[in-house]
Motif scaffolding. Structure first.
Motif, PDB file in Angstrom:
ATOM      1  N   GLY A 269       0.810  -1.393  -0.125  1.00 10.79           N
ATOM      2  CA  GLY A 269      -0.047  -0.068  -0.043  1.00 10.79           C
ATOM      3  C   GLY A 269       0.742   1.327  -0.047  1.00 10.79           C
ATOM      4  O   GLY A 269       0.338   2.283  -0.358  1.00 10.79           O
ATOM      5  N   GLN A 270       1.999   1.006   0.377  1.00 13.82           N
ATOM      6  CA  GLN A 270       3.104   2.329   0.212  1.00 13.82           C
ATOM      7  C   GLN A 270       3.517   2.386  -1.137  1.00 13.82           C
ATOM      8  O   GLN A 270       3.348   1.427  -1.984  1.00 13.82           O
ATOM      9  N   THR A 271       4.166   3.782  -1.303  1.00 18.61           N
ATOM     10  CA  THR A 271       4.511   4.061  -2.739  1.00 18.61           C
ATOM     11  C   THR A 271       6.053   4.124  -2.771  1.00 18.61           C
ATOM     12  O   THR A 271       6.432   4.481  -1.871  1.00 18.61           O
ATOM     13  N   LEU A 272       6.362   3.985  -4.029  1.00 19.57           N
ATOM     14  CA  LEU A 272       7.963   4.312  -4.460  1.00 19.57           C
ATOM     15  C   LEU A 272       8.060   4.840  -5.745  1.00 19.57           C
ATOM     16  O   LEU A 272       7.146   4.717  -6.522  1.00 19.57           O
ATOM     17  N   ASP A 273       9.143   5.649  -5.918  1.00 19.98           N
ATOM     18  CA  ASP A 273       9.546   6.295  -7.126  1.00 19.98           C
ATOM     19  C   ASP A 273      10.029   5.296  -8.279  1.00 19.98           C
ATOM     20  O   ASP A 273      10.769   4.297  -7.831  1.00 19.98           O
TER      21      ASP A 273
ATOM     22  N   GLN B  62       8.408  12.186 -23.716  1.00 18.34           N
ATOM     23  CA  GLN B  62       7.555  13.605 -23.278  1.00 18.34           C
ATOM     24  C   GLN B  62       6.175  13.467 -23.419  1.00 18.34           C
ATOM     25  O   GLN B  62       5.633  13.220 -24.517  1.00 18.34           O
ATOM     26  N   GLY B  63       5.304  13.558 -22.345  1.00 17.05           N
ATOM     27  CA  GLY B  63       4.053  13.536 -22.300  1.00 17.05           C
ATOM     28  C   GLY B  63       3.415  12.172 -22.252  1.00 17.05           C
ATOM     29  O   GLY B  63       2.202  12.198 -22.551  1.00 17.05           O
ATOM     30  N   GLY B  64       4.121  11.243 -22.146  1.00 17.44           N
ATOM     31  CA  GLY B  64       3.808   9.654 -21.948  1.00 17.44           C
ATOM     32  C   GLY B  64       2.987   9.349 -20.738  1.00 17.44           C
ATOM     33  O   GLY B  64       3.432   9.947 -19.618  1.00 17.44           O
ATOM     34  N   MET B  65       2.321   8.349 -20.711  1.00 26.62           N
ATOM     35  CA  MET B  65       1.743   7.663 -19.644  1.00 26.62           C
ATOM     36  C   MET B  65       1.854   6.380 -19.596  1.00 26.62           C
ATOM     37  O   MET B  65       1.833   5.333 -20.464  1.00 26.62           O
ATOM     38  N   LEU B  66       2.459   5.754 -18.333  1.00 21.27           N
ATOM     39  CA  LEU B  66       2.896   4.246 -18.455  1.00 21.27           C
ATOM     40  C   LEU B  66       1.693   3.355 -17.915  1.00 21.27           C
ATOM     41  O   LEU B  66       0.911   3.947 -16.974  1.00 21.27           O
ATOM     42  N   LEU B  67       1.434   2.536 -18.797  1.00 25.42           N
ATOM     43  CA  LEU B  67       0.139   1.592 -18.461  1.00 25.42           C
ATOM     44  C   LEU B  67       0.698   0.613 -17.238  1.00 25.42           C
ATOM     45  O   LEU B  67       1.905   0.472 -16.928  1.00 25.42           O
ATOM     46  N   MET B  68      -0.260  -0.107 -16.570  1.00 27.67           N
ATOM     47  CA  MET B  68       0.070  -1.008 -15.396  1.00 27.67           C
ATOM     48  C   MET B  68       1.108  -1.718 -15.711  1.00 27.67           C
ATOM     49  O   MET B  68       0.881  -2.644 -16.759  1.00 27.67           O
TER      50      MET B  68
ATOM     51  N   GLU C  19       8.958 -12.817  -8.291  1.00 23.18           N
ATOM     52  CA  GLU C  19       7.926 -12.416  -7.772  1.00 23.18           C
ATOM     53  C   GLU C  19       7.373 -11.028  -7.788  1.00 23.18           C
ATOM     54  O   GLU C  19       8.663 -10.488  -8.006  1.00 23.18           O
ATOM     55  N   VAL C  20       6.308 -10.733  -7.991  1.00 20.51           N
ATOM     56  CA  VAL C  20       5.979  -9.529  -8.267  1.00 20.51           C
ATOM     57  C   VAL C  20       5.756  -8.745  -6.837  1.00 20.51           C
ATOM     58  O   VAL C  20       5.156  -9.092  -5.860  1.00 20.51           O
ATOM     59  N   TYR C  21       6.417  -7.739  -6.470  1.00 22.14           N
ATOM     60  CA  TYR C  21       6.424  -6.871  -5.674  1.00 22.14           C
ATOM     61  C   TYR C  21       5.790  -5.585  -5.311  1.00 22.14           C
ATOM     62  O   TYR C  21       5.681  -4.856  -4.295  1.00 22.14           O
ATOM     63  N   ALA C  22       5.642  -4.735  -6.743  1.00 22.06           N
ATOM     64  CA  ALA C  22       4.848  -3.631  -6.720  1.00 22.06           C
ATOM     65  C   ALA C  22       4.158  -3.510  -8.217  1.00 22.06           C
ATOM     66  O   ALA C  22       4.788  -4.305  -9.087  1.00 22.06           O
ATOM     67  N   ILE C  23       3.323  -2.592  -8.163  1.00 18.49           N
ATOM     68  CA  ILE C  23       2.717  -2.378  -9.469  1.00 18.49           C
ATOM     69  C   ILE C  23       2.774  -0.665  -9.877  1.00 18.49           C
ATOM     70  O   ILE C  23       2.720   0.153  -9.167  1.00 18.49           O
ATOM     71  N   ALA C  24       3.503  -0.644 -11.055  1.00 23.56           N
ATOM     72  CA  ALA C  24       3.805   0.824 -11.503  1.00 23.56           C
ATOM     73  C   ALA C  24       2.792   1.354 -12.650  1.00 23.56           C
ATOM     74  O   ALA C  24       2.343   0.550 -13.333  1.00 23.56           O
ATOM     75  N   GLN C  25       2.301   2.612 -12.508  1.00 17.30           N
ATOM     76  CA  GLN C  25       1.559   3.286 -13.560  1.00 17.30           C
ATOM     77  C   GLN C  25       1.406   4.981 -13.076  1.00 17.30           C
ATOM     78  O   GLN C  25       1.654   5.196 -11.880  1.00 17.30           O
TER      79      GLN C  25
ATOM     80  N   VAL D 287       3.379  -0.786  -3.591  1.00 15.00           N
ATOM     81  CA  VAL D 287       4.079  -1.926  -3.108  1.00 15.00           C
ATOM     82  C   VAL D 287       2.877  -3.086  -2.847  1.00 15.00           C
ATOM     83  O   VAL D 287       1.845  -2.601  -2.379  1.00 15.00           O
ATOM     84  N   GLU D 288       3.158  -4.105  -3.290  1.00 15.61           N
ATOM     85  CA  GLU D 288       2.245  -5.246  -3.200  1.00 15.61           C
ATOM     86  C   GLU D 288       2.453  -6.222  -2.293  1.00 15.61           C
ATOM     87  O   GLU D 288       1.715  -7.049  -1.872  1.00 15.61           O
TER      88      GLU D 288
END
Length: 262
Positions: free
Chosen positions: A97-101, A114-120, A129-135, A169-170
């Motif tokens: 539930g906490q966040t990171l850069d 420039q101007g882009g959006m990262l999808l999940m 193992e998956v430890y975080a989800i970025a978007q 963080v997941e």
């Protein structure tokens, strides 16, 4: 003659010791950051994407199929989409539930994010193992401009961007901090004298036998039996001043005597 006289005068100056906080010269074994990495897509670019790159079009098709759309990769134009690698550092003790850069870097032919959006994007550790989800929306410090005659100007690096607090963080990384009977402090710069000084300083603060220098790199410290006291104990440990090995003032004032003319 001048060289000999200078050495004689400097040798007459006294030696002195330097004291550093323990937190500045040592780390706790097992308490560290963990690197994360993932592959994703950045959308919303203004024609600076990968274009007809096969990998990007296949990735875009895969995402669309998971959303219930049936399309062929050959029918997609990825000029506004870029395949990217996403990296991050997962600090110790960070909870779900906490966040990171995160940092986003192009892996294809995209000229700018420039101007882009990262999808999940899932971020994995070394164990797979998956430890975080970025978007999220990217912040890009670079700029690239192309003219109609083929000329171009690039300022800084437009193919790398950041998303502050862009990953959630997941999964918690397990540590033995609350279970082990001993903490091990690893010196940033291994040195037998420093290891002995660390053990002596800890024992002077908490009592004889609490700390033992294992070698020139590590010092073992007995941990409190009460798990609730370990955080405050580590906080006091970090603030202990440790005397470094004695240095001659000549080491600071005259580190290299070869340049002195006789």
């Amino acid at each position: 003659m001048l060289r000999a006289l200078t050495l004689l005068l400097l040798c007459l100056l006294p030696s002195f010791a330097i004291a550093d906080r323990l937190k500045d010269i040592a780390d706790v074994a097992g308490v560290r950051s963990n690197p994360l990495v993932g592959y994703g897509l950045v959308v919303g670019l203004s024609g600076s994407g990968d274009g007809n790159l096969g990998l990007t079009r296949q990735s875009l098709q895969s995402i669309m199929s998971r959303l219930g759309l049936e399309v062929n990769a050959s029918d997609l134009d990825a000029k506004n989409v870029a395949a990217v690698m996403v990296t991050a550092e997962l600090p110790p003790f960070l909870k779900p539930g906490q966040t990171l850069d995160v940092t986003v870097s192009t892996s294809g032919k995209a000229k700018s994010l420039q101007g882009g959006m990262l999808l999940m994007t899932p971020l994995m550790g070394a164990d797979g193992e998956v430890y975080a989800i970025a978007q999220g929306s990217l912040i890009v410090g670079g700029l690239g401009v192309e003219g109609g005659d083929g000329s171009s100007v690039v300022v800084n690096v437009p193919t790398v961007g950041r998303i502050p607090r862009g990953a959630i963080v997941e999964r918690l990384v397990d540590t033995s901090f609350l279970e082990t009977d001993y903490f091990v402090l690893n010196l940033n710069r291994p040195d037998f004298s420093t290891a002995g000084s660390v053990a002596d300083a800890i024992n002077a603060q908490f009592g004889e036998g609490v700390a033992v220098a294992l070698d020139g790199s590590s010092v073992r410290v007995r941990a409190p039996a009460d798990p609730g006291a370990r955080v405050s104990f580590m906080g006091m440990l970090e603030q202990i001043d440790v005397a470094q090995p004695d240095l001659l003032i000549t080491d600071l004032l005259m580190p290299d005597m070869d340049g002195i003319e006789v």
